[in-house]
Enzyme design. Structure first.
Site, PDB file in Angstrom:
ATOM      1  N   PHE A 230      15.327   9.350 -33.905  1.00 31.63           N
ATOM      2  CA  PHE A 230      15.303   9.785 -35.310  1.00 31.63           C
ATOM      3  C   PHE A 230      16.475   9.107 -36.035  1.00 31.63           C
ATOM      4  CE2 PHE A 230      13.712  13.270 -32.669  1.00 31.63           C
ATOM      5  CZ  PHE A 230      12.439  13.484 -33.178  1.00 31.63           C
ATOM      6  N   ASP A 251      12.547   5.431 -34.979  1.00 29.23           N
ATOM      7  CA  ASP A 251      12.147   6.296 -36.095  1.00 29.23           C
ATOM      8  C   ASP A 251      10.675   6.027 -36.394  1.00 29.23           C
ATOM      9  OD1 ASP A 251      14.017   7.933 -38.314  1.00 29.23           O
ATOM     10  OD2 ASP A 251      12.037   7.341 -39.057  1.00 29.23           O
ATOM     11  N   SER A 252      10.002   7.019 -36.983  1.00 32.43           N
ATOM     12  CA  SER A 252       8.595   6.805 -37.315  1.00 32.43           C
ATOM     13  C   SER A 252       8.440   6.156 -38.688  1.00 32.43           C
ATOM     14  CB  SER A 252       7.843   8.138 -37.283  1.00 32.43           C
ATOM     15  OG  SER A 252       8.444   9.038 -38.180  1.00 32.43           O
ATOM     16  N   ASN A 282       6.579   7.329 -32.789  1.00 31.40           N
ATOM     17  CA  ASN A 282       6.726   8.777 -32.758  1.00 31.40           C
ATOM     18  C   ASN A 282       7.679   9.119 -31.612  1.00 31.40           C
ATOM     19  OD1 ASN A 282       6.369  11.500 -31.870  1.00 31.40           O
ATOM     20  ND2 ASN A 282       4.488  11.584 -33.079  1.00 31.40           N
ATOM     21  N   ALA A 283       8.739   9.806 -31.924  1.00 34.59           N
ATOM     22  CA  ALA A 283       9.794  10.041 -30.936  1.00 34.59           C
ATOM     23  C   ALA A 283       9.279  10.803 -29.710  1.00 34.59           C
ATOM     24  CB  ALA A 283      10.926  10.825 -31.585  1.00 34.59           C
ATOM     25  N   ASP A 303      18.504  13.476 -33.464  1.00 41.24           N
ATOM     26  CA  ASP A 303      18.789  14.057 -34.788  1.00 41.24           C
ATOM     27  C   ASP A 303      17.491  14.208 -35.569  1.00 41.24           C
ATOM     28  OD1 ASP A 303      19.993  15.001 -37.085  1.00 41.24           O
ATOM     29  OD2 ASP A 303      20.679  13.027 -37.762  1.00 41.24           O
ATOM     30  N   CYS A 343      19.196  20.492 -37.966  1.00 42.95           N
ATOM     31  CA  CYS A 343      19.593  20.805 -39.343  1.00 42.95           C
ATOM     32  C   CYS A 343      18.760  21.951 -39.897  1.00 42.95           C
ATOM     33  CB  CYS A 343      19.481  19.573 -40.237  1.00 42.95           C
ATOM     34  SG  CYS A 343      17.865  18.822 -40.226  1.00 42.95           S
TER      35      CYS A 343
HETATM   36  N1  SAH Z   1      19.963  10.434 -37.753  1.00 46.42           N
HETATM   37  C1  SAH Z   1      19.685  10.073 -39.121  1.00 46.42           C
HETATM   38  C2  SAH Z   1      18.938  11.143 -39.887  1.00 46.42           C
HETATM   39  C3  SAH Z   1      17.626  11.549 -39.302  1.00 46.42           C
HETATM   40  S1  SAH Z   1      16.591  12.328 -40.448  1.00 46.42           S
HETATM   41  C4  SAH Z   1      20.988   9.726 -39.816  1.00 46.42           C
HETATM   42  O1  SAH Z   1      22.042  10.123 -39.339  1.00 46.42           O
HETATM   43  O2  SAH Z   1      20.954   9.088 -40.849  1.00 46.42           O
HETATM   44  C5  SAH Z   1      15.135  12.488 -39.554  1.00 46.42           C
HETATM   45  C6  SAH Z   1      14.367  11.198 -39.325  1.00 46.42           C
HETATM   46  O3  SAH Z   1      13.320  11.499 -38.436  1.00 46.42           O
HETATM   47  C7  SAH Z   1      13.714  10.574 -40.539  1.00 46.42           C
HETATM   48  O4  SAH Z   1      14.171   9.259 -40.672  1.00 46.42           O
HETATM   49  C8  SAH Z   1      12.206  10.579 -40.221  1.00 46.42           C
HETATM   50  O5  SAH Z   1      11.559   9.387 -40.622  1.00 46.42           O
HETATM   51  C9  SAH Z   1      12.216  10.673 -38.727  1.00 46.42           C
HETATM   52  N2  SAH Z   1      11.059  11.307 -38.079  1.00 46.42           N
HETATM   53  C10 SAH Z   1      10.404  12.434 -38.433  1.00 46.42           C
HETATM   54  N3  SAH Z   1       9.475  12.743 -37.517  1.00 46.42           N
HETATM   55  C11 SAH Z   1       9.523  11.786 -36.560  1.00 46.42           C
HETATM   56  C12 SAH Z   1       8.831  11.561 -35.328  1.00 46.42           C
HETATM   57  N4  SAH Z   1       7.891  12.398 -34.904  1.00 46.42           N
HETATM   58  N5  SAH Z   1       9.180  10.501 -34.588  1.00 46.42           N
HETATM   59  C13 SAH Z   1      10.142   9.641 -34.992  1.00 46.42           C
HETATM   60  N6  SAH Z   1      10.840   9.824 -36.137  1.00 46.42           N
HETATM   61  C14 SAH Z   1      10.536  10.866 -36.904  1.00 46.42           C
END
Ligand code: SAH
Length: 399
Positions: A230, A251-252, A282-283, A303, A343
């Site tokens: 993420f 990230d997705s 997808n994470a 995160d 968060c």
């Molecule tokens: N760590 C980052 C903030 C993350 S915010 C920082 O410090 O700046 C959450 C992120 O998760 C977003 O960028 C969103 O695109 C991503 N996201 C949401 N669902 C997801 C998934 N299933 N797989 C991968 N990424 C995802």
């Protein structure tokens, strides 16, 4: 000496609402309003209990579930002066606390006694968000903009609009845009790592400023092969790159990864020839595949976005957090570092630690807590308003 304040409409609240205020909270829900006849949206109001005793002065919303946001225990005779003073105080509060950056949250709504107003600074651009009827009123906007300008002298000031918030507050639609100046992009730095800021692009613009101090903490312990799950625009990944031999960000969102790549290019001075690998996936799927194929890491950051947006989502959210943490724990080499965040306000710190403990058992790993952290100091937590505390960031040593 009490100054006589101009007459303001009175909102009466239930004993439950009054108890809430007496406990130091600043919200009264609509279900605890017993009379608020014909009060215009966004009014300054006096709040009284059932017996007519005045409890203070608040801003009123005619449509939000949060009908009352307290401003003061006292009568407010000069709202513009009060707002100006609070803006100046919010900025002064941060001066000694915010370091190693030219980006921070300058005003954080209730936590700065300015309910409904959020202002972030990205180097020379200010980004403002208005969340309530009261703050949206033109005379209030003018005061906010003029005081911010006097205090910080930005090159530009933009407003970011969340259409859903305006709908909930029954405010007419409004576009995001420049309120002052012409500049809409800039470069800012956190802990000497540089980032792009495009004020008017994308769904979410800007950085997760609340993680700034956690980036610095994570970079102290990060080593070896690192995975930032993420990663958004690379906040953690770029910080990890200072001490790691190899960094992958996942990230997705492709647009987020494109900015992450531009951010990497901005930091050539410390990245040198090393490239951060950005993977669009997808994470959950990726972690499953990586675990199955025996990938191992020395540092993993998790995160995710807020899984529990409401209390009702809590159970499903906890399952999500557990799955992610379980997989990460299994993939960490002995001596590895897990940096894991949530968060979601609805997930309390004890609850988050409990989930982590259970994931460690299931993964047959032991976890030592190196640091249990929260949001950066420019996102203050107001002790009697639990909703102002939302970010958890745990740094663990895995063996
Ligand atoms: N760590 C980052 C903030 C993350 S915010 C920082 O410090 O700046 C959450 C992120 O998760 C977003 O960028 C969103 O695109 C991503 N996201 C949401 N669902 C997801 C998934 N299933 N797989 C991968 N990424 C995802």
């Amino acid at each position: 000496m009490s100054q006589s304040a101009p007459a303001v409409p009175v909102v009466k609240i239930s004993p439950r609402g009054a108890t809430r205020l007496k406990s130091g909270h600043v919200w009264v829900y609509r279900s605890d309003i017993t009379s608020a006849d014909a009060i215009p949206p966004g009014s300054l109001v006096a709040v009284s209990d059932q017996r007519g005793k005045t409890l203070g002065t608040a801003l009123y919303s005619s449509s939000s579930q949060i009908a009352i946001r307290m401003l003061s225990h006292d009568p407010v005779s000069d709202l513009p002066a009060l707002l100006r003073q609070r803006i100046a105080n919010a900025i002064a509060y941060r001066k000694p606390l915010v370091r190693d950056t030219d980006a921070c949250r300058l005003i954080f709504s209730e936590a700065d006694f300015l309910p409904g107003l959020i202002v972030d600074r990205y180097n020379d651009i200010l980004s403002l968000q208005i969340l309530t009827q009261a703050m949206d009123a033109n005379p209030i906007r003018e005061i906010v903009i003029s005081e911010l300008t006097q205090q910080t002298n930005p090159v530009a000031l933009v407003e970011r609009v969340d259409p859903r918030v305006r709908e909930l507050e029954t405010l007419p639609p409004r576009a995001s845009g420049l309120l002052q100046g012409t500049k809409t992009s800039t470069v800012f730095a956190m802990n000497r790592v540089q980032f792009q800021f495009a004020a008017l692009e994308g769904q979410k613009t800007g950085a997760f400023l609340d993680q700034r101090e956690n980036y610095a903490a994570a970079s102290q312990y990060a080593h070896g092969d690192a995975l930032d799950v993420f990663c958004y625009q690379g906040g953690f990944a770029l910080h990890l790159a200072q001490g790691c031999s190899q960094v992958t960000g996942v990230d997705s969102s492709r647009p987020a990864l494109e900015v992450a790549d531009q951010n990497a290019a901005l930091n050539k001075q410390f990245l040198g020839d090393r490239e951060i690998e950005w993977i669009e996936a997808n994470a959950f799927d990726l972690l499953k595949d990586y675990a199955a194929s025996g990938n191992h890491y020395d540092t993993i950051v998790l995160d995710p976005p807020a899984f529990a947006k409401t209390k009702r989502d809590l159970e499903a959210a906890m399952r999500g957090y557990k799955e992610l943490n379980l997989r990460a724990l299994k993939m960490l080499r002995p001596g590895g570092i897990l940096v894991t965040c949530s968060c979601s306000y609805h997930v309390s710190q004890p609850h988050f630690l409990e989930m982590l403990a259970s994931a460690a058992i299931d993964a047959h790993r032991t976890l030592r807590l190196v640091e249990v952290r929260g949001q950066a100091k420019d996102h203050p937590v107001l002790l009697n308003v639990p909703e102002t505390s939302y970010l958890k960031c745990v740094v663990g040593y895995v063996s």
